[in-house]
Design a protein around this motif. Structure first.
Motif, mmCIF file in Angstrom:
data_model
loop_
_atom_site.group_PDB
_atom_site.id
_atom_site.type_symbol
_atom_site.label_atom_id
_atom_site.label_comp_id
_atom_site.label_asym_id
_atom_site.label_seq_id
_atom_site.Cartn_x
_atom_site.Cartn_y
_atom_site.Cartn_z
ATOM 1 N N LEU A 114 0.838 -1.200 0.000
ATOM 2 C CA LEU A 114 0.000 0.000 0.000
ATOM 3 C C LEU A 114 0.876 1.254 0.000
ATOM 4 C CD1 LEU A 114 -2.720 -1.057 2.592
ATOM 5 C CD2 LEU A 114 -3.229 -0.139 0.337
ATOM 6 N N ARG A 115 1.888 1.252 0.844
ATOM 7 C CA ARG A 115 2.786 2.408 0.944
ATOM 8 C C ARG A 115 3.601 2.596 -0.344
ATOM 9 N NH1 ARG A 115 5.867 5.778 4.397
ATOM 10 N NH2 ARG A 115 8.070 5.731 3.893
ATOM 11 N N LEU A 116 4.139 1.497 -0.869
ATOM 12 C CA LEU A 116 4.933 1.602 -2.096
ATOM 13 C C LEU A 116 4.090 2.113 -3.261
ATOM 14 C CD1 LEU A 116 7.139 -1.600 -1.990
ATOM 15 C CD2 LEU A 116 7.909 0.763 -1.831
ATOM 16 N N GLY A 117 2.880 1.595 -3.406
ATOM 17 C CA GLY A 117 2.007 2.043 -4.481
ATOM 18 C C GLY A 117 1.631 3.509 -4.335
ATOM 19 N N THR A 118 1.323 3.925 -3.121
ATOM 20 C CA THR A 118 0.984 5.332 -2.866
ATOM 21 C C THR A 118 2.174 6.216 -3.172
ATOM 22 O OG1 THR A 118 -0.603 4.686 -1.172
ATOM 23 C CG2 THR A 118 0.184 6.953 -1.114
ATOM 24 N N ARG A 119 3.327 5.772 -2.788
ATOM 25 C CA ARG A 119 4.549 6.537 -3.032
ATOM 26 C C ARG A 119 4.843 6.661 -4.536
ATOM 27 N NH1 ARG A 119 9.453 5.589 0.674
ATOM 28 N NH2 ARG A 119 10.476 7.482 0.128
ATOM 29 N N ALA A 120 4.565 5.593 -5.271
ATOM 30 C CA ALA A 120 4.884 5.580 -6.703
ATOM 31 C C ALA A 120 3.870 6.348 -7.538
ATOM 32 C CB ALA A 120 4.974 4.138 -7.204
ATOM 33 N N GLY A 121 2.586 6.306 -7.162
ATOM 34 C CA GLY A 121 1.603 6.920 -8.040
ATOM 35 C C GLY A 121 0.378 7.496 -7.376
ATOM 36 N N GLY A 122 0.411 7.686 -6.061
ATOM 37 C CA GLY A 122 -0.718 8.282 -5.379
ATOM 38 C C GLY A 122 -1.621 7.257 -4.718
ATOM 39 N N PRO A 123 -2.667 7.745 -4.063
ATOM 40 C CA PRO A 123 -3.543 6.872 -3.280
ATOM 41 C C PRO A 123 -4.248 5.791 -4.102
ATOM 42 C CG PRO A 123 -3.947 9.171 -2.732
ATOM 43 C CD PRO A 123 -3.014 9.152 -3.885
ATOM 44 N N ALA A 124 -4.663 6.100 -5.313
ATOM 45 C CA ALA A 124 -5.370 5.100 -6.119
ATOM 46 C C ALA A 124 -4.439 3.944 -6.470
ATOM 47 C CB ALA A 124 -5.929 5.737 -7.387
ATOM 48 N N LEU A 125 -3.215 4.243 -6.868
ATOM 49 C CA LEU A 125 -2.258 3.180 -7.168
ATOM 50 C C LEU A 125 -1.896 2.416 -5.903
ATOM 51 C CD1 LEU A 125 -0.561 1.757 -9.284
ATOM 52 C CD2 LEU A 125 1.257 3.407 -8.827
ATOM 53 N N GLY A 126 -1.799 3.114 -4.787
ATOM 54 C CA GLY A 126 -1.516 2.443 -3.520
ATOM 55 C C GLY A 126 -2.591 1.433 -3.164
ATOM 56 N N LEU A 127 -3.854 1.841 -3.338
ATOM 57 C CA LEU A 127 -4.949 0.907 -3.065
ATOM 58 C C LEU A 127 -4.927 -0.268 -4.024
ATOM 59 C CD1 LEU A 127 -7.962 3.229 -2.190
ATOM 60 C CD2 LEU A 127 -6.777 1.607 -0.703
ATOM 61 N N LEU A 158 10.110 -3.926 2.614
ATOM 62 C CA LEU A 158 10.721 -2.882 3.452
ATOM 63 C C LEU A 158 12.025 -2.370 2.850
ATOM 64 C CD1 LEU A 158 10.130 -4.358 7.033
ATOM 65 C CD2 LEU A 158 8.914 -2.466 5.929
ATOM 66 N N ALA A 159 12.815 -3.267 2.277
ATOM 67 C CA ALA A 159 14.080 -2.851 1.653
ATOM 68 C C ALA A 159 13.825 -1.979 0.432
ATOM 69 C CB ALA A 159 14.901 -4.079 1.272
ATOM 70 N N LEU A 160 12.828 -2.324 -0.381
ATOM 71 C CA LEU A 160 12.497 -1.498 -1.534
ATOM 72 C C LEU A 160 12.022 -0.118 -1.099
ATOM 73 C CD1 LEU A 160 12.217 -1.141 -4.558
ATOM 74 C CD2 LEU A 160 9.979 -2.259 -4.416
ATOM 75 N N ASP A 161 11.189 -0.068 -0.064
ATOM 76 C CA ASP A 161 10.734 1.218 0.452
ATOM 77 C C ASP A 161 11.915 2.036 0.971
ATOM 78 O OD1 ASP A 161 8.561 3.065 1.240
ATOM 79 O OD2 ASP A 161 9.238 2.571 3.269
ATOM 80 N N ARG A 177 18.656 3.203 7.293
ATOM 81 C CA ARG A 177 17.478 2.323 7.246
ATOM 82 C C ARG A 177 17.617 1.288 6.126
ATOM 83 N NH1 ARG A 177 12.134 4.133 4.925
ATOM 84 N NH2 ARG A 177 10.998 2.210 4.964
ATOM 85 N N LEU A 178 18.122 1.716 4.990
ATOM 86 C CA LEU A 178 18.352 0.779 3.887
ATOM 87 C C LEU A 178 19.386 -0.267 4.279
ATOM 88 C CD1 LEU A 178 17.944 -0.174 0.980
ATOM 89 C CD2 LEU A 178 19.645 1.525 0.276
ATOM 90 N N GLY A 179 20.430 0.150 4.968
ATOM 91 C CA GLY A 179 21.449 -0.811 5.412
ATOM 92 C C GLY A 179 20.903 -1.845 6.367
#
Length: 181
Positions: A114-127, A158-161, A177-179
């Motif tokens: 949900l977070r990755l999708g929202t980050r990439a393209g907004g709430p609709a993509l996140g959903l 989590l690593a991708l985020d 955080r990535l490390g």
């Protein structure tokens, strides 16, 4: 001919806009509830198979025994075995209890999608991303198996985020955080 100014953001002030805003707040929670329900549905209905029983054996005794067993006979990192050790102490040793770690990890992976999708393209993509992850047969299957696959999926999300956050902000906190991920 004049060009009209862009419409102002009145979605939250109109009745229809307030309804959409309310749906937008509750929709991710509904996706998470659906994901959780699909993962715990019939969670304890099948008996443990060999690899799941092996996981239980690894986590059955104390932590010292767990680490020595993982080091000598298992080729996986010990995080799942440690979490399973805690789950055995909290919930008991039923099939349902043994599989709760995977169900939880798989459900949290849906939250990450949900977070990755929202980050990439907004709430609709996140959903959309969250709903696809919630309904994914593979996510559900491995979320109902007492092995570390769902936890591996969660760590990957989590690593991708963390990687996207690191590249976007270029801050030390994000790179640390990535490390860790």
């Amino acid at each position: 001919m004049s060009i009209a100014p862009p419409p102002s953001d009145t979605t939250a002030t109109t009745p229809r806009g307030r309804k959409l805003a309310t749906v937008g707040r509750w929709a991710p929670l509904a996706v998470m509830a659906l994901a959780f329900a699909l993962r715990v549905f019939h969670l304890g209905s099948q008996s443990l198979w060999y690899d799941e029983a092996f996981s239980v054996w690894l986590a059955h005794d104390g932590l010292r025994d767990l680490f020595s067993r993982v080091a000598s006979v298992d080729n996986h990192p010990p995080m799942f075995a440690v979490l399973l050790w805690g789950a055995l102490r909290l919930f008991g040793e039923s099939e349902f209890a043994v599989r709760t770690v995977s169900a939880g990890a798989s459900t949290l992976a849906v939250a990450g999608m949900l977070r990755l999708g929202t980050r990439a393209g907004g709430p609709a993509l996140g959903l959309a991303a969250g709903l696809m992850a919630a309904l994914s047969p593979f996510y559900i299957y491995y979320g109902q198996e007492a092995r570390g696959y769902a936890l591996t999926l969660l760590w990957g999300v989590l690593a991708l985020d963390a990687a996207l956050d690191s590249l976007a902000t270029n801050q030390l906190r994000a790179w640390l955080r990535l490390g860790v991920a």
